[in-house]
Design a protein around this motif. Sequence first.
Motif, short mmCIF file in Angstrom:
data_model
loop_
_atom_site.label_atom_id
_atom_site.label_comp_id
_atom_site.label_asym_id
_atom_site.label_seq_id
_atom_site.Cartn_x
_atom_site.Cartn_y
_atom_site.Cartn_z
N ARG A 9 24.24 37.61 0.70
CA ARG A 9 25.50 37.12 0.03
C ARG A 9 25.26 35.48 -0.07
O ARG A 9 26.00 34.82 -0.55
CB ARG A 9 26.40 37.23 0.89
N ALA A 10 24.03 34.94 0.29
CA ALA A 10 23.88 33.48 0.25
C ALA A 10 22.46 33.10 0.13
O ALA A 10 21.62 33.70 0.98
CB ALA A 10 24.34 32.75 1.45
N PRO A 117 33.34 26.77 -7.88
CA PRO A 117 33.04 27.21 -9.38
C PRO A 117 34.11 26.42 -10.15
O PRO A 117 33.89 25.87 -11.25
CB PRO A 117 32.77 28.43 -9.72
N SER A 118 35.47 26.44 -9.82
CA SER A 118 36.42 25.73 -10.33
C SER A 118 36.46 24.37 -10.68
O SER A 118 37.17 23.77 -11.43
CB SER A 118 37.62 26.10 -9.74
N GLY A 119 35.58 23.51 -9.92
CA GLY A 119 35.33 22.26 -9.76
C GLY A 119 36.01 21.60 -8.64
O GLY A 119 35.92 20.45 -8.50
N SER A 150 30.20 29.23 -4.99
CA SER A 150 30.39 27.98 -4.34
C SER A 150 29.07 27.62 -3.70
O SER A 150 28.25 28.16 -3.42
CB SER A 150 31.35 28.15 -3.43
N VAL A 151 29.14 26.04 -3.82
CA VAL A 151 27.88 25.55 -3.30
C VAL A 151 28.43 24.74 -1.98
O VAL A 151 29.47 24.02 -2.15
CB VAL A 151 27.33 24.60 -4.13
N PHE A 152 27.73 24.69 -0.86
CA PHE A 152 28.07 23.86 0.42
C PHE A 152 27.10 23.31 0.81
O PHE A 152 25.83 23.52 0.53
CB PHE A 152 28.51 24.76 1.60
N LYS A 198 24.41 28.35 -1.27
CA LYS A 198 25.11 28.87 -2.38
C LYS A 198 25.49 30.24 -2.42
O LYS A 198 24.91 31.12 -1.29
CB LYS A 198 24.18 28.94 -3.97
N LEU A 199 26.80 30.65 -2.26
CA LEU A 199 27.40 31.80 -1.99
C LEU A 199 27.22 32.67 -3.35
O LEU A 199 27.59 32.20 -4.56
CB LEU A 199 28.91 31.56 -1.70
#
Length: 206
Positions: A9-10, A117-119, A150-152, A198-199
């Motif tokens: 998942r990541a 991803p939406s910003g 999503s990125v963290f 990254k998910l």
Amino acid sequence: MVETYNHDRATIVVWQRTKKGNDCCGDAHVVVNQDEYTLCAVVDGLGSGQGASESALAAVQTIKEHAAENLPTIMERCNESLFSKRGAVLTILKIDYLQQHIKYTNIGNVCFHLCAPSGKRVRPLPVQGYLSGKKDLTVEEKVFPYEEGSVFILHSDGVKDEKFLLYSVLDSTVTPDLFIEMLEEKGSTDDLTILVGKLSKPARSE
């Protein structure tokens, strides 16, 4: 030093550098992958050199041993492990693939960014202070939604330009090797740890 950790998942990549002139890094990190969750943390021992490294590694070992527990409890255990040591600041994330959310807790200036991803971007203000075994510790936990793609980012205070960091991480044309080269050009000489994840698609509910 670059390390990669893969989960269904990541994907997590960690880049770490030791302050020039020192034999050991005062930062440390940990990634624990389980079927139902990923836990990751960046720890920055106070100061630099051997004393900072001992504090950071003590916290990391505690996190590994208690990864299945809730984040406030893990943070309290880290605090206990740093009694009589120099101390440390840290941020811990636990990504729950079943509940599809991200839990976060922090003490001190290890920063966290979450980019959807939406910003939409989230950057909680770090909690002032550090862990050193003091009994009056107040720990808060925040919860953020899990979104595919999503990125963290977690990073210690060796980062001098967060806008540059975000631009580089989110630019799909920037390879890991190029990213490292660009960071070297920024000229910071401190201990530095950057953890980027990254998910992917969340687990399906039973």
